[in-house]
Design an enzyme around this catalytic site. Structure first.
Site, mmCIF file in Angstrom:
data_model
loop_
_atom_site.group_PDB
_atom_site.id
_atom_site.type_symbol
_atom_site.label_atom_id
_atom_site.label_comp_id
_atom_site.label_asym_id
_atom_site.label_seq_id
_atom_site.Cartn_x
_atom_site.Cartn_y
_atom_site.Cartn_z
ATOM 1 N N HIS A 62 15.795 -25.927 -7.525
ATOM 2 C CA HIS A 62 16.626 -24.874 -8.136
ATOM 3 C C HIS A 62 15.823 -24.027 -9.118
ATOM 4 O O HIS A 62 16.218 -22.900 -9.430
ATOM 5 C CB HIS A 62 17.904 -25.456 -8.754
ATOM 6 C CG HIS A 62 17.781 -26.007 -10.133
ATOM 7 N ND1 HIS A 62 17.615 -27.346 -10.387
ATOM 8 C CD2 HIS A 62 17.823 -25.404 -11.339
ATOM 9 C CE1 HIS A 62 17.548 -27.532 -11.703
ATOM 10 N NE2 HIS A 62 17.678 -26.371 -12.297
ATOM 11 N N ASP A 114 17.305 -31.628 -4.500
ATOM 12 C CA ASP A 114 16.788 -30.619 -5.442
ATOM 13 C C ASP A 114 15.324 -30.943 -5.778
ATOM 14 O O ASP A 114 15.026 -31.457 -6.863
ATOM 15 C CB ASP A 114 17.683 -30.615 -6.688
ATOM 16 C CG ASP A 114 17.387 -29.452 -7.618
ATOM 17 O OD1 ASP A 114 16.573 -28.588 -7.263
ATOM 18 O OD2 ASP A 114 17.995 -29.432 -8.713
ATOM 19 N N SER A 213 14.803 -28.385 -16.715
ATOM 20 C CA SER A 213 14.949 -28.545 -15.276
ATOM 21 C C SER A 213 13.603 -28.688 -14.576
ATOM 22 O O SER A 213 12.624 -28.032 -14.943
ATOM 23 C CB SER A 213 15.682 -27.346 -14.683
ATOM 24 O OG SER A 213 17.058 -27.475 -14.913
ATOM 25 N N GLY A 214 13.579 -29.543 -13.567
ATOM 26 C CA GLY A 214 12.360 -29.762 -12.787
ATOM 27 C C GLY A 214 11.427 -30.769 -13.409
ATOM 28 O O GLY A 214 10.530 -31.280 -12.741
HETATM 29 C C1 4AZ Z 1 20.217 -26.624 -16.701
HETATM 30 O O1 4AZ Z 1 21.058 -25.752 -16.786
HETATM 31 C C2 4AZ Z 1 20.591 -28.008 -17.053
HETATM 32 N N1 4AZ Z 1 22.275 -32.103 -19.297
HETATM 33 C C3 4AZ Z 1 19.639 -29.008 -17.037
HETATM 34 C C4 4AZ Z 1 19.980 -30.291 -17.374
HETATM 35 C C5 4AZ Z 1 21.273 -30.577 -17.708
HETATM 36 C C6 4AZ Z 1 22.235 -29.610 -17.737
HETATM 37 C C7 4AZ Z 1 21.897 -28.314 -17.400
HETATM 38 C C8 4AZ Z 1 21.618 -31.983 -18.054
HETATM 39 O O2 4AZ Z 1 19.073 -26.381 -16.338
#
Ligand code: 4AZ
Length: 256
Positions: A62, A114, A213-214
């Protein structure tokens, strides 16, 4: 008389609820960056990733998607930043990416599978890598196992992005519990086939957040999860959801 809360009070929360660390200790921790899209102040960082071989970085699919088009994003200046703890510096290197592989089964609507692999245009020979968990491994995913997640993401859930790398220890949440936390609907659906949850399920307070993320979830010196999604950050009853790397390790190894 109430004293105004010092700005540093919210600064006590890290990644969310963790503390700072550095890429000297975690040399396989990398940042995904695009200066043209995300600006220069934090080196263009927008996601995390993990160096798993001298030329390969594992991250979340993502991270490479455009949310509005639901197609892979076109970022000609995509870079992998290695050896830079503090994003306000020019430490380490910004490495161009020669190839992007996104798991062909990845679904943006369900968050399934993902995972993605980036090929670095310049091999990082001599930089320590983090091994992938073996395909089908189950032990690291047992409820209560202590895992560590790393990233440069939001430290408060209110859009506070740090310059330096952070980490937090989070217990793995059992699949049955996470299924109850994310049964479907607006909060999303947890599917143990391709996902694992971690966090202080009943208390909250420790979690990955936007911008993490990632990035890696690590157990026993192996890459077992990738920061993927969740409702909010560090909320009780809403643990962080991670890609379950043991379910995808063979597909990734085919790319190495
Ligand atoms: C995001 O939006 C995201 N709490 C990443 C991790 C989490 C929530 C949102 C986990 O990239």
């Amino acid at each position: 008389m109430a004293l105004p809360l010092p700005a540093s009070a919210s600064g006590m929360l890290r990644i969310v609820g963790g503390n700072s660390t550095d890429t000297g200790q975690e040399p396989w921790m990398v940042a995904l960056a695009s200066r043209s899209v995300y600006g220069n102040s934090r080196s263009g960082q927008f996601c995390g990733g993990t160096l798993v071989s001298p030329t390969k970085v594992v991250t979340a699919a993502h991270c490479l998607y455009d949310e509005s088009t639901e197609r892979p994003a076109d970022r000609p200046d995509l870079r992998v930043i290695v050896g830079r703890t503090d994003l306000s510096t020019s430490d380490g290197a910004e490495v161009p990416v020669s190839r992007v592989w996104i798991d062909p089964d990845y679904s943006m609507s369900s968050n399934m599978w993902d995972i993605a692999v980036l090929t670095l245009a310049v091999p990082q020979t001599g930089r320590p890598v983090l091994p992938l968990v073996p395909q089908g491994a189950t032990a690291p995913y047992l409820a209560g196992t202590t895992a560590t997640v790393y990233g440069w993401g939001d430290t408060s859930g209110r859009g506070q992005y740090p310059y330096v790398l952070h980490q937090v220890q989070v217990p793995v949440v059992g699949d049955a519990v996470c299924q109850r936390d994310y049964p479907g609907g607006p909060d999303g659906t947890f599917r143990a086939r391709a996902m694992v949850c971690a966090g202080e399920q009943s208390r909250g307070g420790k979690d990955a957040c936007q911008g993490d993320s990632g990035g890696p979830l690590v157990v026993g010196g192996q890459l077992v999860g990738l920061v993927s999604w969740g409702t909010g950050c560090a909320e009780a009853g809403h643990p962080g959801v991670y890609s379950r790397v043991a379910a995808m390790a063979n597909a990734v190894r085919g790319q190495l």
